[in-house]
Design a protein around this motif. Structure first.
Motif, short mmCIF file in Angstrom:
data_model
loop_
_atom_site.label_atom_id
_atom_site.label_comp_id
_atom_site.label_asym_id
_atom_site.label_seq_id
_atom_site.Cartn_x
_atom_site.Cartn_y
_atom_site.Cartn_z
N TRP A 1 29.47 40.91 34.54
CA TRP A 1 30.97 41.42 34.84
C TRP A 1 31.24 42.56 33.76
CZ3 TRP A 1 34.11 41.03 38.52
CH2 TRP A 1 33.89 39.76 39.42
N GLU A 2 30.45 42.55 32.82
CA GLU A 2 30.80 43.90 31.83
C GLU A 2 30.45 45.14 32.37
OE1 GLU A 2 26.73 42.43 31.38
OE2 GLU A 2 28.48 41.36 31.27
N THR A 3 29.97 45.17 33.72
CA THR A 3 29.57 46.43 34.08
C THR A 3 30.44 46.80 35.35
OG1 THR A 3 28.01 45.46 35.81
CG2 THR A 3 27.22 46.10 33.77
N VAL A 4 31.36 45.84 35.50
CA VAL A 4 32.45 45.92 36.75
C VAL A 4 33.69 46.60 36.13
CG1 VAL A 4 33.75 44.76 38.65
CG2 VAL A 4 31.48 43.91 38.13
N THR A 5 33.72 47.75 36.39
CA THR A 5 34.75 48.75 35.89
C THR A 5 35.51 49.42 37.04
OG1 THR A 5 33.59 50.57 35.36
CG2 THR A 5 34.04 49.02 33.38
N GLN B 1 41.83 42.77 36.70
CA GLN B 1 42.19 41.32 37.12
C GLN B 1 42.56 40.96 38.51
OE1 GLN B 1 42.32 38.80 34.26
NE2 GLN B 1 41.87 37.90 36.27
N ALA B 2 43.04 41.49 39.17
CA ALA B 2 43.67 41.33 40.59
C ALA B 2 42.05 41.25 41.24
CB ALA B 2 44.33 42.38 41.35
N LEU B 3 41.24 42.29 41.05
CA LEU B 3 39.96 42.36 41.63
C LEU B 3 39.16 41.07 41.27
CD1 LEU B 3 38.02 43.70 43.27
CD2 LEU B 3 37.31 45.10 41.38
N VAL B 4 39.04 40.67 40.00
CA VAL B 4 38.33 39.57 39.63
C VAL B 4 38.77 38.25 40.14
CG1 VAL B 4 37.74 37.99 37.53
CG2 VAL B 4 37.54 40.55 37.28
N ASP B 5 40.19 38.29 40.42
CA ASP B 5 40.84 37.09 40.97
C ASP B 5 40.40 37.08 42.60
OD1 ASP B 5 42.24 36.03 38.88
OD2 ASP B 5 44.11 36.94 38.99
N VAL C 1 37.69 38.21 43.67
CA VAL C 1 36.32 37.74 43.90
C VAL C 1 36.34 36.05 43.44
CG1 VAL C 1 34.08 37.45 42.62
CG2 VAL C 1 35.26 39.84 43.16
N ALA C 2 37.14 35.51 42.78
CA ALA C 2 37.16 34.12 42.78
C ALA C 2 37.81 33.40 43.93
CB ALA C 2 38.14 33.84 41.41
N VAL C 3 38.80 34.10 44.52
CA VAL C 3 39.28 33.35 45.70
C VAL C 3 38.09 33.37 46.76
CG1 VAL C 3 41.16 33.73 47.68
CG2 VAL C 3 41.73 33.74 45.15
N ALA D 1 33.72 33.98 37.50
CA ALA D 1 35.04 34.59 38.12
C ALA D 1 36.11 33.46 38.42
CB ALA D 1 34.88 35.51 39.04
N MET D 2 35.42 32.18 38.90
CA MET D 2 36.33 31.23 39.46
C MET D 2 36.58 30.31 38.49
SD MET D 2 33.77 30.29 42.62
CE MET D 2 34.48 28.82 43.07
N PHE D 3 35.93 30.18 37.23
CA PHE D 3 36.31 29.13 36.24
C PHE D 3 36.21 29.38 34.80
CE2 PHE D 3 34.63 26.71 39.82
CZ PHE D 3 35.71 25.86 39.92
N SER D 4 35.63 30.87 34.37
CA SER D 4 35.42 31.18 33.17
C SER D 4 36.11 32.21 32.63
CB SER D 4 33.90 31.20 32.71
OG SER D 4 33.24 30.17 32.90
N LEU D 5 36.32 33.26 33.55
CA LEU D 5 36.86 34.67 32.96
C LEU D 5 38.27 34.33 33.14
CD1 LEU D 5 34.94 37.20 35.05
CD2 LEU D 5 34.69 36.58 32.76
N PRO D 6 39.07 35.11 32.38
CA PRO D 6 40.70 34.89 32.46
C PRO D 6 41.17 35.26 34.13
CG PRO D 6 40.15 36.42 30.75
CD PRO D 6 38.95 36.24 31.39
N SER D 7 42.09 34.41 34.36
CA SER D 7 42.62 34.43 35.77
C SER D 7 44.04 34.30 35.68
CB SER D 7 42.17 33.02 36.18
OG SER D 7 42.34 33.14 37.67
N GLY D 8 44.53 35.09 36.98
CA GLY D 8 45.93 35.08 37.16
C GLY D 8 46.27 34.12 38.32
#
Length: 177
Positions: free
Chosen positions: A29-33, A57-61, A63-65, A102-109
């Protein structure tokens, strides 16, 4: 000269989400900018931000969805019993570690366990709730938490690999007594 057609925003979001997921799975995830994604996709950063107004953050969310949709698919694809769904859950976590992150560990909105919970999250939870003994939400939450703990510890190499099946059997026994 005719005007340029408007881009299909859903298709663009899907493409950006898929690229972010693939990049995260291959490099972390650190490379995803937004800059890196723009370069990978041949887009400008403003184009990315027009698709994801909430930024990274919206992008990570997103991916989580998508991950919750894939998890629900995986759970629903196996037998309607707790051991099969437990195995499918752990397999998902092991084979898609960055999506799981992304689903459970990263900050999430994302909202969990309330009226604003997105449908894919509710669907994945229902696939667990459907196979727990009493089918109540609290028991399903305990089952989910148990699976999440096992997945997190296994992914981190903190459990003996040779005991995976024994752990599943023990967890099943604890959840059904």
């Amino acid at each position: 000269m005719s005007p340029r057609p408007a881009p299909d925003l859903d298709l663009r979001r899907e493409q950006i989400t898929r690229t972010a997921r693939d990049l995260a799975e291959s490099e972390g995830w650190e490379t995803v900018t937004m800059r890196r994604l723009a370069a990978e996709l041949g887009m400008t950063q403003p184009v990315l931000y027009s698709a994801f107004t909430g930024g990274r953050q919206a992008l990570v969310d997103a991916v989580a969805v998508d991950g919750f949709t894939a998890l629900a698919d995986a759970l629903e694809a196996v037998d309607r019993d707790l051991p099969a769904r437990m195995r499918a859950y752990l397999d998902f976590a092991m084979h898609r570690p960055r999506v799981y992150e992304a689903m459970f560990s990263l900050p999430s909105g994302l909202r969990f366990a309330d009226g604003e919970t997105p449908p894919p999250l509710r669907r994945a939870f229902a696939a667990i709730q459907d196979v727990v003994e009493r089918r109540d939400e609290t028991t399903a939450e305990v089952a989910w938490a148990t699976l999440h703990g096992l997945a997190t510890l296994e992914r981190g190499g903190r459990l003996r690999p040779s005991q995976g099946e024994a752990r599943l059997e023990r967890a099943h026994g604890l959840l059904t007594t």
